[in-house]
Design a protein around this motif. Structure first.
Motif, PDB file in Angstrom:
ATOM      1  N   SER A 209      -2.084  -2.456   5.276  1.00 60.10           N
ATOM      2  CA  SER A 209      -2.915  -3.188   6.237  1.00 60.10           C
ATOM      3  C   SER A 209      -2.161  -4.344   6.858  1.00 60.10           C
ATOM      4  O   SER A 209      -2.286  -4.622   8.059  1.00 60.10           O
ATOM      5  CB  SER A 209      -4.186  -3.700   5.551  1.00 60.10           C
ATOM      6  OG  SER A 209      -5.028  -2.641   5.156  1.00 60.10           O
ATOM      7  N   LYS A 210      -1.375  -5.047   6.049  1.00 65.63           N
ATOM      8  CA  LYS A 210      -0.608  -6.189   6.553  1.00 65.63           C
ATOM      9  C   LYS A 210       0.404  -5.764   7.612  1.00 65.63           C
ATOM     10  O   LYS A 210       0.670  -6.478   8.575  1.00 65.63           O
ATOM     11  CB  LYS A 210       0.105  -6.887   5.398  1.00 65.63           C
ATOM     12  CG  LYS A 210      -0.822  -7.717   4.519  1.00 65.63           C
ATOM     13  CD  LYS A 210      -0.043  -8.410   3.401  1.00 65.63           C
ATOM     14  CE  LYS A 210      -0.967  -9.247   2.520  1.00 65.63           C
ATOM     15  NZ  LYS A 210      -0.233  -9.885   1.395  1.00 65.63           N
ATOM     16  N   VAL A 211       0.986  -4.559   7.413  1.00 68.88           N
ATOM     17  CA  VAL A 211       2.000  -4.074   8.349  1.00 68.88           C
ATOM     18  C   VAL A 211       1.387  -3.647   9.679  1.00 68.88           C
ATOM     19  O   VAL A 211       1.919  -3.963  10.753  1.00 68.88           O
ATOM     20  CB  VAL A 211       2.795  -2.906   7.728  1.00 68.88           C
ATOM     21  CG1 VAL A 211       3.713  -2.259   8.769  1.00 68.88           C
ATOM     22  CG2 VAL A 211       3.614  -3.390   6.545  1.00 68.88           C
ATOM     23  N   ILE A 212       0.265  -2.949   9.622  1.00 68.93           N
ATOM     24  CA  ILE A 212      -0.315  -2.400  10.858  1.00 68.93           C
ATOM     25  C   ILE A 212      -1.406  -3.282  11.449  1.00 68.93           C
ATOM     26  O   ILE A 212      -1.895  -3.013  12.550  1.00 68.93           O
ATOM     27  CB  ILE A 212      -0.845  -0.969  10.644  1.00 68.93           C
ATOM     28  CG1 ILE A 212      -1.968  -0.948   9.595  1.00 68.93           C
ATOM     29  CG2 ILE A 212       0.287  -0.035  10.238  1.00 68.93           C
ATOM     30  CD1 ILE A 212      -2.577   0.447   9.398  1.00 68.93           C
ATOM     31  N   GLY A 213      -1.814  -4.319  10.720  1.00 71.27           N
ATOM     32  CA  GLY A 213      -2.776  -5.272  11.253  1.00 71.27           C
ATOM     33  C   GLY A 213      -4.193  -4.767  11.370  1.00 71.27           C
ATOM     34  O   GLY A 213      -4.961  -5.252  12.211  1.00 71.27           O
ATOM     35  N   ARG A 214      -4.548  -3.789  10.537  1.00 69.00           N
ATOM     36  CA  ARG A 214      -5.941  -3.322  10.519  1.00 69.00           C
ATOM     37  C   ARG A 214      -6.296  -2.734   9.164  1.00 69.00           C
ATOM     38  O   ARG A 214      -5.422  -2.469   8.340  1.00 69.00           O
ATOM     39  CB  ARG A 214      -6.194  -2.307  11.618  1.00 69.00           C
ATOM     40  CG  ARG A 214      -5.241  -1.146  11.669  1.00 69.00           C
ATOM     41  CD  ARG A 214      -5.654  -0.172  12.759  1.00 69.00           C
ATOM     42  NE  ARG A 214      -4.535   0.559  13.306  1.00 69.00           N
ATOM     43  CZ  ARG A 214      -4.644   1.764  13.822  1.00 69.00           C
ATOM     44  NH1 ARG A 214      -5.801   2.377  13.859  1.00 69.00           N
ATOM     45  NH2 ARG A 214      -3.581   2.376  14.324  1.00 69.00           N
ATOM     46  N   THR A 215      -7.581  -2.527   8.974  1.00 73.32           N
ATOM     47  CA  THR A 215      -8.083  -2.046   7.697  1.00 73.32           C
ATOM     48  C   THR A 215      -7.652  -0.606   7.445  1.00 73.32           C
ATOM     49  O   THR A 215      -7.576   0.205   8.371  1.00 73.32           O
ATOM     50  CB  THR A 215      -9.619  -2.127   7.654  1.00 73.32           C
ATOM     51  OG1 THR A 215     -10.012  -3.470   7.901  1.00 73.32           O
ATOM     52  CG2 THR A 215     -10.155  -1.692   6.299  1.00 73.32           C
ATOM     53  N   VAL A 216      -7.372  -0.312   6.190  1.00 77.49           N
ATOM     54  CA  VAL A 216      -7.030   1.044   5.768  1.00 77.49           C
ATOM     55  C   VAL A 216      -8.137   1.555   4.850  1.00 77.49           C
ATOM     56  O   VAL A 216      -8.520   0.880   3.889  1.00 77.49           O
ATOM     57  CB  VAL A 216      -5.679   1.065   5.021  1.00 77.49           C
ATOM     58  CG1 VAL A 216      -5.389   2.450   4.450  1.00 77.49           C
ATOM     59  CG2 VAL A 216      -4.552   0.635   5.944  1.00 77.49           C
ATOM     60  N   ALA A 217      -8.656   2.742   5.148  1.00 71.76           N
ATOM     61  CA  ALA A 217      -9.734   3.317   4.340  1.00 71.76           C
ATOM     62  C   ALA A 217      -9.150   4.069   3.144  1.00 71.76           C
ATOM     63  O   ALA A 217      -7.966   4.396   3.109  1.00 71.76           O
ATOM     64  CB  ALA A 217     -10.579   4.253   5.191  1.00 71.76           C
ATOM     65  N   MET A 218     -10.007   4.355   2.160  1.00 67.20           N
ATOM     66  CA  MET A 218      -9.619   5.135   0.995  1.00 67.20           C
ATOM     67  C   MET A 218     -10.472   6.393   0.953  1.00 67.20           C
ATOM     68  O   MET A 218     -11.696   6.325   0.948  1.00 67.20           O
ATOM     69  CB  MET A 218      -9.819   4.325  -0.288  1.00 67.20           C
ATOM     70  CG  MET A 218      -9.385   5.031  -1.562  1.00 67.20           C
ATOM     71  SD  MET A 218      -7.574   5.187  -1.729  1.00 67.20           S
ATOM     72  CE  MET A 218      -7.113   3.460  -1.956  1.00 67.20           C
ATOM     73  N   ASP A 219      -9.833   7.563   0.942  1.00 70.30           N
ATOM     74  CA  ASP A 219     -10.573   8.818   0.863  1.00 70.30           C
ATOM     75  C   ASP A 219     -11.362   8.880  -0.439  1.00 70.30           C
ATOM     76  O   ASP A 219     -10.871   8.483  -1.498  1.00 70.30           O
ATOM     77  CB  ASP A 219      -9.597   9.994   0.948  1.00 70.30           C
ATOM     78  CG  ASP A 219     -10.306  11.322   1.134  1.00 70.30           C
ATOM     79  OD1 ASP A 219     -10.843  11.831   0.131  1.00 70.30           O
ATOM     80  OD2 ASP A 219     -10.325  11.836   2.247  1.00 70.30           O
ATOM     81  N   ALA A 220     -12.592   9.364  -0.366  1.00 68.66           N
ATOM     82  CA  ALA A 220     -13.453   9.426  -1.550  1.00 68.66           C
ATOM     83  C   ALA A 220     -12.807  10.225  -2.671  1.00 68.66           C
ATOM     84  O   ALA A 220     -12.979   9.920  -3.853  1.00 68.66           O
ATOM     85  CB  ALA A 220     -14.805  10.032  -1.181  1.00 68.66           C
ATOM     86  N   ALA A 221     -12.039  11.260  -2.320  1.00 63.70           N
ATOM     87  CA  ALA A 221     -11.423  12.117  -3.343  1.00 63.70           C
ATOM     88  C   ALA A 221     -10.364  11.377  -4.149  1.00 63.70           C
ATOM     89  O   ALA A 221     -10.015  11.805  -5.245  1.00 63.70           O
ATOM     90  CB  ALA A 221     -10.812  13.353  -2.696  1.00 63.70           C
ATOM     91  N   ALA A 222      -9.861  10.254  -3.617  1.00 65.78           N
ATOM     92  CA  ALA A 222      -8.819   9.506  -4.319  1.00 65.78           C
ATOM     93  C   ALA A 222      -9.354   8.826  -5.567  1.00 65.78           C
ATOM     94  O   ALA A 222      -8.623   8.592  -6.522  1.00 65.78           O
ATOM     95  CB  ALA A 222      -8.200   8.470  -3.393  1.00 65.78           C
TER      96      ALA A 222
END
Length: 341
Positions: A209-222
Protein backbone atom coordinates in the motif's frame (compact mmCIF):
# COMPACT_ATOMS: atom_id res chain seq x y z
CA UNK A 1 15.34 -41.34 -14.75
CA UNK A 2 18.87 -40.72 -13.48
CA UNK A 3 19.03 -37.39 -11.67
CA UNK A 4 22.25 -35.39 -11.74
CA UNK A 5 22.87 -33.50 -8.50
CA UNK A 6 25.15 -30.46 -8.25
CA UNK A 7 26.12 -29.07 -4.84
CA UNK A 8 26.61 -25.52 -6.08
CA UNK A 9 27.99 -24.20 -2.79
CA UNK A 10 30.95 -26.61 -3.00
CA UNK A 11 31.86 -25.78 -6.61
CA UNK A 12 34.39 -23.21 -7.76
CA UNK A 13 33.23 -20.41 -10.05
CA UNK A 14 34.01 -22.25 -13.28
CA UNK A 15 32.32 -25.45 -12.09
CA UNK A 16 29.30 -23.47 -10.89
CA UNK A 17 28.92 -21.78 -14.27
CA UNK A 18 29.19 -25.14 -16.02
CA UNK A 19 26.53 -26.70 -13.76
CA UNK A 20 24.08 -23.84 -14.32
CA UNK A 21 24.76 -23.93 -18.07
CA UNK A 22 24.03 -27.67 -18.15
CA UNK A 23 20.82 -27.06 -16.22
CA UNK A 24 19.80 -24.30 -18.66
CA UNK A 25 20.32 -26.68 -21.59
CA UNK A 26 18.07 -29.18 -19.83
CA UNK A 27 15.39 -26.48 -19.49
CA UNK A 28 15.72 -25.65 -23.20
CA UNK A 29 15.30 -29.35 -24.00
CA UNK A 30 12.04 -29.55 -22.08
CA UNK A 31 13.48 -31.29 -19.02
CA UNK A 32 12.77 -30.59 -15.35
CA UNK A 33 15.35 -28.85 -13.15
CA UNK A 34 15.16 -28.15 -9.42
CA UNK A 35 16.78 -24.97 -8.17
CA UNK A 36 16.87 -22.84 -5.00
CA UNK A 37 15.11 -19.54 -4.46
CA UNK A 38 14.95 -17.33 -1.39
CA UNK A 39 11.49 -18.71 -0.53
CA UNK A 40 11.50 -22.47 -1.22
CA UNK A 41 13.12 -24.80 -3.75
CA UNK A 42 11.33 -24.86 -7.11
CA UNK A 43 10.82 -27.59 -9.71
CA UNK A 44 11.26 -25.75 -13.00
CA UNK A 45 10.51 -26.17 -16.69
CA UNK A 46 10.24 -23.92 -19.72
CA UNK A 47 7.02 -22.07 -18.90
CA UNK A 48 6.20 -21.59 -22.58
CA UNK A 49 6.56 -25.30 -23.44
CA UNK A 50 3.28 -27.20 -23.01
CA UNK A 51 4.84 -30.64 -22.69
CA UNK A 52 7.54 -29.48 -20.31
CA UNK A 53 4.99 -27.82 -18.01
CA UNK A 54 2.76 -30.89 -18.10
CA UNK A 55 5.71 -32.88 -16.72
CA UNK A 56 5.79 -30.61 -13.65
CA UNK A 57 2.21 -31.61 -12.82
CA UNK A 58 3.07 -35.27 -13.32
CA UNK A 59 6.20 -35.15 -11.16
CA UNK A 60 4.39 -33.41 -8.30
CA UNK A 61 1.03 -35.10 -8.64
CA UNK A 62 -0.38 -31.56 -8.80
CA UNK A 63 -3.99 -30.76 -9.89
CA UNK A 64 -3.96 -29.20 -13.35
CA UNK A 65 -6.18 -26.24 -12.36
CA UNK A 66 -3.60 -25.06 -9.81
CA UNK A 67 -1.72 -22.21 -11.60
CA UNK A 68 2.07 -22.00 -11.77
CA UNK A 69 4.30 -18.97 -11.27
CA UNK A 70 6.62 -17.90 -14.08
CA UNK A 71 10.05 -16.99 -12.73
CA UNK A 72 11.73 -14.32 -14.85
CA UNK A 73 15.02 -12.44 -14.73
CA UNK A 74 13.95 -8.92 -15.74
CA UNK A 75 11.02 -6.70 -16.73
CA UNK A 76 11.62 -7.33 -20.44
CA UNK A 77 10.75 -10.98 -19.85
CA UNK A 78 7.63 -9.88 -17.94
CA UNK A 79 6.55 -7.74 -20.91
CA UNK A 80 6.98 -10.76 -23.16
CA UNK A 81 4.50 -12.91 -21.23
CA UNK A 82 1.91 -10.29 -20.28
CA UNK A 83 -0.61 -8.31 -22.24
CA UNK A 84 -1.13 -5.17 -20.19
CA UNK A 85 0.38 -1.87 -19.09
CA UNK A 86 3.00 -2.36 -16.36
CA UNK A 87 2.62 1.05 -14.73
CA UNK A 88 1.71 -0.17 -11.24
CA UNK A 89 3.93 -3.21 -11.47
CA UNK A 90 6.97 -1.10 -12.34
CA UNK A 91 6.59 0.71 -9.00
CA UNK A 92 6.21 -2.56 -7.13
CA UNK A 93 9.08 -4.16 -9.03
CA UNK A 94 11.39 -1.32 -8.03
CA UNK A 95 10.46 -1.88 -4.38
CA UNK A 96 10.25 -5.66 -4.14
CA UNK A 97 12.13 -7.32 -7.03
CA UNK A 98 14.15 -9.38 -6.89
CA UNK A 99 12.27 -10.83 -3.93
CA UNK A 100 9.36 -12.87 -2.55
CA UNK A 101 6.69 -10.93 -4.42
CA UNK A 102 4.50 -12.28 -7.25
CA UNK A 103 2.18 -10.26 -9.50
CA UNK A 104 -0.82 -11.66 -11.38
CA UNK A 105 -1.35 -9.95 -14.75
CA UNK A 106 -3.21 -10.56 -18.00
CA UNK A 107 -1.24 -13.13 -19.98
CA UNK A 108 -0.02 -12.89 -23.55
CA UNK A 109 -0.76 -15.54 -26.17
CA UNK A 110 2.76 -16.91 -25.70
CA UNK A 111 1.83 -18.43 -22.34
CA UNK A 112 0.04 -21.79 -22.67
CA UNK A 113 -3.10 -22.30 -20.60
CA UNK A 114 -1.52 -25.30 -18.88
CA UNK A 115 0.89 -22.90 -17.18
CA UNK A 116 -1.92 -20.68 -15.90
CA UNK A 117 -4.32 -23.40 -14.82
CA UNK A 118 -6.65 -22.50 -17.69
CA UNK A 119 -6.85 -18.82 -16.74
CA UNK A 120 -6.27 -15.74 -18.89
CA UNK A 121 -3.92 -14.39 -16.23
CA UNK A 122 -0.31 -15.23 -15.44
CA UNK A 123 1.69 -14.98 -12.20
CA UNK A 124 5.27 -13.66 -12.48
CA UNK A 125 8.16 -12.86 -10.16
CA UNK A 126 11.93 -12.29 -10.11
CA UNK A 127 13.48 -14.50 -7.42
CA UNK A 128 16.16 -13.13 -5.09
CA UNK A 129 18.66 -15.92 -5.62
CA UNK A 130 21.73 -15.73 -7.87
CA UNK A 131 21.50 -19.38 -8.94
CA UNK A 132 17.84 -19.00 -9.93
CA UNK A 133 18.32 -15.74 -11.83
CA UNK A 134 21.37 -17.04 -13.71
CA UNK A 135 19.49 -20.23 -14.63
CA UNK A 136 16.61 -18.19 -16.04
CA UNK A 137 18.96 -15.88 -17.93
CA UNK A 138 20.95 -18.73 -19.47
CA UNK A 139 17.75 -20.62 -20.34
CA UNK A 140 16.42 -17.57 -22.16
CA UNK A 141 12.84 -18.34 -21.17
CA UNK A 142 10.51 -17.82 -18.20
CA UNK A 143 10.71 -20.84 -15.91
CA UNK A 144 7.46 -22.18 -14.45
CA UNK A 145 8.38 -23.41 -10.99
CA UNK A 146 6.10 -24.46 -8.15
CA UNK A 147 7.61 -25.79 -4.93
CA UNK A 148 9.69 -28.92 -5.53
CA UNK A 149 7.72 -31.28 -3.32
CA UNK A 150 5.07 -33.94 -3.75
CA UNK A 151 1.80 -32.01 -4.05
CA UNK A 152 0.18 -31.44 -0.67
CA UNK A 153 3.32 -32.12 1.37
CA UNK A 154 5.46 -29.51 3.20
CA UNK A 155 7.42 -27.28 0.84
CA UNK A 156 11.19 -27.93 0.58
CA UNK A 157 13.56 -25.38 2.08
CA UNK A 158 16.74 -27.50 2.22
CA UNK A 159 18.63 -29.47 -0.45
CA UNK A 160 17.96 -32.78 1.30
CA UNK A 161 14.22 -32.15 1.04
CA UNK A 162 14.24 -32.03 -2.77
CA UNK A 163 16.63 -34.94 -3.09
CA UNK A 164 14.24 -36.99 -0.93
CA UNK A 165 11.11 -36.00 -2.88
CA UNK A 166 12.30 -35.64 -6.45
CA UNK A 167 15.39 -37.72 -7.10
CA UNK A 168 14.62 -39.90 -10.13
CA UNK A 169 11.82 -37.58 -11.31
CA UNK A 170 13.90 -34.69 -12.69
CA UNK A 171 16.95 -34.29 -14.89
CA UNK A 172 19.04 -32.04 -12.62
CA UNK A 173 18.97 -30.78 -9.03
CA UNK A 174 20.93 -27.62 -8.25
CA UNK A 175 21.56 -27.65 -4.50
CA UNK A 176 22.23 -24.32 -2.80
CA UNK A 177 21.83 -23.09 0.76
CA UNK A 178 18.83 -23.42 3.03
CA UNK A 179 16.13 -20.98 1.82
CA UNK A 180 16.30 -17.84 3.94
CA UNK A 181 12.62 -16.80 3.72
CA UNK A 182 11.02 -20.22 4.08
CA UNK A 183 7.45 -19.59 2.93
CA UNK A 184 6.30 -18.88 -0.60
CA UNK A 185 5.99 -15.40 -2.07
CA UNK A 186 3.20 -12.92 -1.55
CA UNK A 187 0.88 -13.04 -4.56
CA UNK A 188 -1.08 -9.94 -5.58
CA UNK A 189 -3.68 -9.70 -8.34
CA UNK A 190 -3.19 -6.54 -10.41
CA UNK A 191 -5.81 -7.33 -13.06
CA UNK A 192 -8.63 -5.38 -11.38
CA UNK A 193 -8.93 -1.77 -10.24
CA UNK A 194 -8.43 -2.80 -6.62
CA UNK A 195 -5.17 -4.74 -6.06
CA UNK A 196 -5.86 -7.90 -4.06
CA UNK A 197 -3.55 -10.27 -2.20
CA UNK A 198 -4.34 -13.85 -3.18
CA UNK A 199 -1.65 -15.46 -1.03
CA UNK A 200 -0.03 -13.72 1.97
CA UNK A 201 3.72 -13.78 2.42
CA UNK A 202 6.64 -11.87 3.89
CA UNK A 203 5.84 -8.80 1.74
CA UNK A 204 2.81 -7.37 3.53
CA UNK A 205 -0.30 -5.51 2.40
CA UNK A 206 0.93 -2.49 4.37
CA UNK A 207 4.25 -2.44 2.49
CA UNK A 208 2.49 -2.75 -0.87
CA UNK A 209 0.00 0.00 0.00
CA UNK A 210 2.82 2.40 0.84
CA UNK A 211 4.40 1.83 -2.58
CA UNK A 212 1.27 2.27 -4.69
CA UNK A 213 -0.47 4.82 -2.47
CA UNK A 214 -3.77 2.99 -2.10
CA UNK A 215 -5.48 0.28 -0.11
CA UNK A 216 -4.79 -3.36 -0.89
CA UNK A 217 -7.58 -5.91 -0.35
CA UNK A 218 -7.16 -9.46 0.97
CA UNK A 219 -8.91 -12.31 -0.84
CA UNK A 220 -11.25 -14.21 1.47
CA UNK A 221 -9.57 -17.51 0.53
CA UNK A 222 -6.28 -16.25 1.98
CA UNK A 223 -7.60 -16.38 5.52
CA UNK A 224 -10.39 -18.91 5.17
CA UNK A 225 -10.68 -21.43 8.02
CA UNK A 226 -13.38 -23.65 6.59
CA UNK A 227 -12.08 -26.46 4.41
CA UNK A 228 -15.46 -27.10 2.79
CA UNK A 229 -15.80 -23.46 1.72
CA UNK A 230 -12.25 -23.46 0.36
CA UNK A 231 -13.14 -26.24 -2.07
CA UNK A 232 -15.48 -23.80 -3.84
CA UNK A 233 -12.59 -21.46 -4.67
CA UNK A 234 -11.58 -21.08 -8.32
CA UNK A 235 -7.83 -20.64 -7.78
CA UNK A 236 -6.22 -17.62 -9.46
CA UNK A 237 -2.90 -18.38 -7.77
CA UNK A 238 -1.06 -21.27 -6.12
CA UNK A 239 -2.11 -22.12 -2.58
CA UNK A 240 -5.73 -20.96 -2.82
CA UNK A 241 -7.25 -24.43 -3.04
CA UNK A 242 -6.53 -27.98 -1.91
CA UNK A 243 -4.85 -29.15 1.25
CA UNK A 244 -1.25 -27.96 1.33
CA UNK A 245 1.93 -28.43 3.29
CA UNK A 246 0.52 -31.43 5.20
CA UNK A 247 2.78 -33.68 7.29
CA UNK A 248 2.03 -37.39 7.54
CA UNK A 249 0.96 -37.10 11.19
CA UNK A 250 -2.25 -35.65 12.53
CA UNK A 251 -1.71 -31.99 13.41
CA UNK A 252 -3.62 -29.86 15.92
CA UNK A 253 -3.21 -26.09 16.27
CA UNK A 254 -3.79 -24.80 19.80
CA UNK A 255 -5.00 -21.21 19.90
CA UNK A 256 -5.35 -18.96 22.94
CA UNK A 257 -3.35 -17.27 25.66
CA UNK A 258 0.28 -18.40 25.52
CA UNK A 259 0.32 -19.89 29.03
CA UNK A 260 -2.92 -21.78 28.32
CA UNK A 261 -1.54 -23.11 25.04
CA UNK A 262 1.66 -24.31 26.70
CA UNK A 263 -0.32 -26.04 29.46
CA UNK A 264 -2.67 -27.72 26.97
CA UNK A 265 0.23 -28.93 24.86
CA UNK A 266 1.90 -30.43 27.94
CA UNK A 267 -1.31 -32.20 29.01
CA UNK A 268 -2.16 -33.59 25.57
CA UNK A 269 1.44 -34.69 25.00
CA UNK A 270 1.52 -36.54 28.33
CA UNK A 271 -1.83 -38.22 27.68
CA UNK A 272 -1.05 -39.34 24.12
CA UNK A 273 2.45 -40.55 25.02
CA UNK A 274 0.94 -42.64 27.82
CA UNK A 275 -1.03 -44.38 25.06
CA UNK A 276 2.19 -45.24 23.24
CA UNK A 277 2.05 -42.43 20.64
CA UNK A 278 4.98 -40.29 19.57
CA UNK A 279 4.18 -36.57 19.88
CA UNK A 280 6.01 -33.63 18.29
CA UNK A 281 5.64 -29.99 19.32
CA UNK A 282 5.99 -26.80 17.24
CA UNK A 283 5.95 -23.74 19.47
CA UNK A 284 7.72 -20.67 18.16
CA UNK A 285 8.83 -17.80 20.36
CA UNK A 286 6.19 -15.09 20.63
CA UNK A 287 6.57 -12.34 18.01
CA UNK A 288 9.44 -14.18 16.27
CA UNK A 289 7.43 -14.30 13.07
CA UNK A 290 10.26 -14.26 10.51
CA UNK A 291 11.90 -17.23 12.19
CA UNK A 292 8.54 -19.03 12.20
CA UNK A 293 8.29 -18.43 8.44
CA UNK A 294 11.84 -19.66 7.88
CA UNK A 295 11.48 -22.79 10.02
CA UNK A 296 7.86 -24.00 9.67
CA UNK A 297 8.22 -26.30 6.66
CA UNK A 298 11.56 -27.63 7.87
CA UNK A 299 10.05 -28.52 11.25
CA UNK A 300 7.10 -30.27 9.60
CA UNK A 301 9.48 -32.36 7.51
CA UNK A 302 11.54 -33.16 10.61
CA UNK A 303 8.34 -34.47 12.25
CA UNK A 304 7.83 -36.80 9.29
CA UNK A 305 11.44 -37.96 9.50
CA UNK A 306 11.00 -38.65 13.21
CA UNK A 307 7.84 -40.67 12.57
CA UNK A 308 5.62 -38.78 15.01
CA UNK A 309 1.94 -39.72 15.32
CA UNK A 310 0.71 -36.30 16.45
CA UNK A 311 1.94 -32.73 16.03
CA UNK A 312 0.84 -30.08 18.51
CA UNK A 313 1.43 -26.54 17.26
CA UNK A 314 0.95 -23.21 18.99
CA UNK A 315 -0.94 -20.66 16.90
CA UNK A 316 0.72 -17.38 15.90
CA UNK A 317 -0.72 -13.91 16.30
CA UNK A 318 -2.64 -13.27 13.07
CA UNK A 319 -2.75 -9.52 13.79
CA UNK A 320 0.87 -9.40 12.69
CA UNK A 321 1.06 -9.57 8.89
CA UNK A 322 3.91 -12.08 8.80
CA UNK A 323 2.24 -14.07 11.57
CA UNK A 324 -0.91 -14.06 9.43
CA UNK A 325 1.05 -15.40 6.44
CA UNK A 326 2.62 -18.22 8.47
CA UNK A 327 -0.74 -19.10 10.04
CA UNK A 328 -2.15 -19.36 6.50
CA UNK A 329 0.32 -22.23 5.94
CA UNK A 330 -0.14 -23.75 9.40
CA UNK A 331 -3.91 -23.93 8.97
CA UNK A 332 -3.54 -25.74 5.66
CA UNK A 333 -0.90 -28.05 7.15
CA UNK A 334 -3.31 -29.04 9.91
CA UNK A 335 -6.32 -29.34 7.63
CA UNK A 336 -7.86 -26.45 9.63
CA UNK A 337 -7.80 -28.57 12.80
CA UNK A 338 -7.82 -25.76 15.40
CA UNK A 339 -8.59 -26.09 19.10
CA UNK A 340 -9.33 -23.03 21.23
CA UNK A 341 -7.89 -23.22 24.75
Amino acid sequence: MDTKIFDIEKLNLKEKEKAIYEASQAIKSGELVIFPTETVYGIGADGLNYEAVSNIYKAKGRPSDNPLILHVCDLDMVRDVTDCDLGVLEKLAKAFWPGPFTAVLKKSEKVPLITTGGLDTVAVRIPDNDIAVELIRKSGTPIAAPSANISGKPSPTKPEHVIHDMSGKVKIILCGDKCRVGIESTIIDLTNEEPMILRPGIISATQISKVIGRTVAMDAAASIKNRESENDVNPKAPGMKYKHYAPSAQMIILQGKRSDVEREITEIKKQRESQGEKVGVILFEENDFENAARELFSKLRKMDDDGVDLILAGALDEKDEIGFAVMNRMLKSAGYNVREV
